[in-house]
Design a protein around this motif. Structure first.
Motif: not given
Length: 376
Positions: A135, A137, A140, A262, A265, A291, A318, A320
């Motif tokens: 994952e 960052d 969005q 986010v 993500a 979020v 996107a 999390e």
């Protein structure tokens, strides 16, 4: 090749960061640390003293934009920073050395698709973690809204684009893109339908948002009005992890953009197929993602479905990691409201894999498929 491109980008950021420091010094007179009563929005600081949403201390372009910025403050919507000399129409953006790091002369659309490739050999023994993908960052967009239009106009025909550039390939990743021959009819205060992004927008480095949107006024393009034109950057360090709204002021109106940074993500690619249509109906589809400590909505689809019609749409969002994404489907008889029938389903974010839901209605069959992928 990807790693060398990433390293090149990161090494080139030193010049960009020097520019940011110079810009902040020019705006604020001297650099100040972020205090307890300040919130960072993009690369400008907004003092929250006496104003819960903040007041921008930034640079505007021209008298009209300065006046528009003052009106925006009255509505508690901070004005977005717009790079000086970033107009597409006069070509100044292509001569702006401060934007060289974003390769703005590169005009093609990104050819990268969501990173869907999954190889079981890359997974750890528990099959829940991947050796290759993780994952990261991401940015969005939650909504675009036509905030202001010229006097005497309740609705206008919009065309042009809003796009993001991130470090993956620095090509244009369109959030909305319409030609003059295919404009959008939008009322003041209404949402502008988002047709993108084509893939997730990484936010491990600054992201540039470019825009060039006009109002169609007649048969000849020379009579069209410039709505917004320029570029705005969002730093990965200072962009909030909760949705916030900035207003992009232009010569003939303004657009409100709501977005968020986010953290941790993954990409959710949502494929929507409407088939076996037996009668016309109204269809609305929204996504709700976790979020900034709460669930936030994104309008994906709002359309009138005709008889004997098959539609296929794709959206990339996107989400999390390990949180739940909710999809809300609302159906109404043609000419009625959207709340005649409501369906909900949820999907848990993961690095890889997919889930499918089939919804059989009186009007049609609706297929929802969510595919998970992680950015490289």
């Amino acid at each position: 090749m990807l790693h060398s491109r990433r390293n090149l980008y990161r090494s080139s950021r030193s010049a960009y960061e020097s520019f940011l420091m110079a810009r902040n010094i020019a705006v604020h007179g001297r650099m100040k640390p972020i205090g307890p009563n300040q919130l960072p929005y993009g690369n400008a600081f907004f003092c929250t003293s006496g104003n819960p949403l903040g007041e921008q201390v930034g640079i505007t372009k021209g008298k009209d934009r300065a006046e528009a910025s003052r009106e925006t403050k009255k509505l508690n919507v901070p004005s977005a920073f717009i790079f000086t000399n970033s107009s597409h129409r006069d070509g100044s953006i292509y001569k702006n050395s401060c934007l060289d790091v974003f390769c703005v002369k590169k005009r093609g659309e990104t050819q990268l698709e969501p990173m869907r490739i999954s190889d079981p050999a890359n997974c750890f023994p528990d099959q829940k973690r991947c050796r290759v993908h993780f994952e990261c960052d991401m940015m969005q967009f939650f909504s675009l809204k036509l905030a202001k239009v010229p006097m005497n106009a309740s609705s206008v025909q919009l065309y042009g684009y809003i796009a993001a550039r991130d470090y993956l390939d620095l090509s244009l990743n369109y959030i909305v893109n319409h030609s003059r021959d295919n404009p959008l009819m939008v009322r003041q205060g209404s949402l502008i339908e988002m047709t993108g992004p084509k893939r997730g927008i990484t936010m491990t480095s600054p992201v540039l948002v470019e825009y060039d949107m006009r109002i169609k006024e007649g048969e000849q393009e020379e009579y069209d009005l410039q709505l917004i034109d320029g570029a705005t950057d969002f730093c990965e360090v200072t962009t909030p992890s909760h949705p916030f709204t900035s207003q992009i002021n232009g010569d003939c109106g303004a657009v409100d953009i709501t977005l968020a940074h986010v953290v941790n993500a993954v990409e959710a690619t949502i494929d929507v197929i409407v088939s076996e249509v037996r009668s016309g109906f109204n269809l609305s589809l929204g996504s709700y993602v976790f979020v900034g400590g709460s669930y936030q909505g994104i309008e994906l689809l709002r359309d009138i479905i005709g008889e004997s019609c098959v539609i296929t749409r794709r959206y990339v969002i996107a989400v999390e990691m390990d949180s739940w994404m909710h999809l809300k489907l609302m159906v109404g008889r043609e000419g009625s409201k959207y709340d005649d029938l409501e369906r909900h389903c949820r999907f848990k974010a993961n690095l890889h894999g997919y889930a499918h839901r089939q919804i059989l209605l009186e009007h049609a069959s609706i297929s929802l498929k969510v595919t998970w992928s992680a950015m490289p």
